[in-house]
Motif scaffolding. Structure first.
Motif, mmCIF file in Angstrom:
data_model
loop_
_atom_site.group_PDB
_atom_site.id
_atom_site.type_symbol
_atom_site.label_atom_id
_atom_site.label_comp_id
_atom_site.label_asym_id
_atom_site.label_seq_id
_atom_site.Cartn_x
_atom_site.Cartn_y
_atom_site.Cartn_z
ATOM 1 N N GLU A 1 0.818 -1.212 0.000
ATOM 2 C CA GLU A 1 0.000 0.000 0.000
ATOM 3 C C GLU A 1 0.854 1.265 0.000
ATOM 4 O O GLU A 1 0.331 2.382 0.041
ATOM 5 C CB GLU A 1 -0.915 0.011 1.234
ATOM 6 C CG GLU A 1 -1.983 -1.065 1.212
ATOM 7 C CD GLU A 1 -2.874 -1.008 2.449
ATOM 8 O OE1 GLU A 1 -2.639 -0.147 3.326
ATOM 9 O OE2 GLU A 1 -3.795 -1.832 2.539
ATOM 10 N N GLU B 1 0.022 3.865 -2.676
ATOM 11 C CA GLU B 1 -1.315 4.420 -2.474
ATOM 12 C C GLU B 1 -1.316 5.438 -1.332
ATOM 13 O O GLU B 1 -1.983 6.469 -1.389
ATOM 14 C CB GLU B 1 -2.322 3.303 -2.200
ATOM 15 C CG GLU B 1 -3.751 3.754 -2.334
ATOM 16 C CD GLU B 1 -4.732 2.611 -2.518
ATOM 17 O OE1 GLU B 1 -5.900 2.824 -2.189
ATOM 18 O OE2 GLU B 1 -4.330 1.523 -2.982
ATOM 19 N N GLY C 1 -4.244 7.995 -1.641
ATOM 20 C CA GLY C 1 -5.430 7.288 -2.090
ATOM 21 C C GLY C 1 -5.670 7.317 -3.584
ATOM 22 O O GLY C 1 -6.639 6.711 -4.059
ATOM 23 N N SER D 1 -5.408 5.728 -6.467
ATOM 24 C CA SER D 1 -5.034 4.360 -6.852
ATOM 25 C C SER D 1 -4.504 4.279 -8.275
ATOM 26 O O SER D 1 -3.696 3.408 -8.601
ATOM 27 C CB SER D 1 -6.220 3.409 -6.670
ATOM 28 O OG SER D 1 -7.346 3.898 -7.354
ATOM 29 N N ASP D 2 -4.941 5.196 -9.161
ATOM 30 C CA ASP D 2 -4.453 5.182 -10.545
ATOM 31 C C ASP D 2 -2.970 5.523 -10.601
ATOM 32 O O ASP D 2 -2.188 4.874 -11.301
ATOM 33 C CB ASP D 2 -5.259 6.147 -11.412
ATOM 34 C CG ASP D 2 -5.298 7.571 -10.855
ATOM 35 O OD1 ASP D 2 -5.115 7.736 -9.635
ATOM 36 O OD2 ASP D 2 -5.515 8.508 -11.651
ATOM 37 N N ALA E 1 -0.882 5.142 -8.053
ATOM 38 C CA ALA E 1 -0.183 4.046 -7.372
ATOM 39 C C ALA E 1 0.014 2.861 -8.303
ATOM 40 O O ALA E 1 1.082 2.238 -8.320
ATOM 41 C CB ALA E 1 -0.961 3.628 -6.138
ATOM 42 N N ALA E 2 -0.993 2.556 -9.092
ATOM 43 C CA ALA E 2 -0.920 1.406 -9.998
ATOM 44 C C ALA E 2 0.173 1.588 -11.044
ATOM 45 O O ALA E 2 0.836 0.621 -11.444
ATOM 46 C CB ALA E 2 -2.268 1.184 -10.659
#
Length: 256
Positions: A192, A195, A200, A202-203, A205-206
């Motif tokens: 995590e 993220e 938060g 997530s795009d 982070a991915a």
């Protein structure tokens, strides 16, 4: 035959067990017969882990930034978990990737309070017991960011440099005691972490893990398990870990 320590002899205090490295390590230790005091801020995740791991796991809802709470939690440990002989300072985070002149100062404060002061709170509270019993191991989670700077790493990298250097200085202080110290310094690992760094998103982070094979939490947990179960005469000072897809970049040059 080479004889390692019996994990059943270990009682580990692991911070940040509600995700990532800490959660994987709690599973690894308990699965091998060790006891774990696992701390984290998310009570519901701690309870889920308790249901999964059973009687050898003692959950403690704790924010390591709160020194009085750390002291109270350690003083209140039940008898079966009170004699800690392994401390794993795992709780930590990165916030933001902006350059230093653009970042929110509150993010710097949070990283310093968690990555440095939280580690110090737990170490200072538990180390006297390890020394008094003349048996134990302190494992501090640093990062390759403590050795190799990158744009936007500013205070995060500086906190991890502190963790590495504090670990080495702690080792010097403990010369003559049967208390070991290890700095574990991972590179790209999928948890995590990103993220949290991108708050938060997530795009974003991915994209960090897109089309690559990063390390997974179990990789880091296995390294920590290994160093803490080696024979007591042996100390691993530092472990730097990267996935095969990660290496070193040339120094940046601005052409203008």
């Amino acid at each position: 035959m080479y004889k390692t320590l019996d994990p059943a002899e270990l009682t580990a205090f692991v911070t940040g067990v509600t995700s990532g490295f800490g959660q994987a390590l709690a599973r690894r230790y308990v699965g091998a017969g060790a006891k774990v005091v696992g701390t984290g801020r998310r009570s519901e995740r701690l309870e889920e882990l308790k249901q999964e791991l059973g009687e050898n796991f003692h959950p403690v809802t704790l924010d390591v930034r709160d020194r009085p709470a750390v002291l109270k939690a350690i003083e209140g440990l039940p008898a079966g978990f009170a004699e800690i002989n392994v401390l794993v300072n795992n709780a930590g985070l990165a916030l933001g990737l902006e350059p230093a002149h653009e970042i929110d100062f509150d993010d710097w404060d949070t990283m310093v309070d968690t990555n440095i002061k939280g580690l110090l709170h737990c170490t200072h509270a538990l180390l006297p017991g390890l020394v008094a019993r003349n048996r134990g191991h302190v494992v501090n989670l640093s990062s390759i960011a403590g050795s190799y700077p990158y744009p936007g790493g500013n205070v995060y990298g500086a906190t991890k440099a502190f963790v590495t250097q504090f670990s080495l200085n702690l080792r010097a202080d403990l010369l003559g005691k049967q208390v070991r110290v290890t700095s574990v310094e991972p590179g790209l690992a999928e948890t995590e972490f990103s993220e949290v760094r991108f708050k938060g998103a997530s795009d974003k982070a991915a994209k960090v893990y897109e089309k690559v094979e990063p390390m997974v939490p179990e990789d880091i947990a296995e390294a920590i398990f290994w160093v803490t179960t080696l024979p007591r005469h042996l100390n691993i000072n530092r472990i730097e870990m990267m996935p095969v897809i990660q290496a070193f970049s040339p120094l940046a040059i601005h052409r203008g």
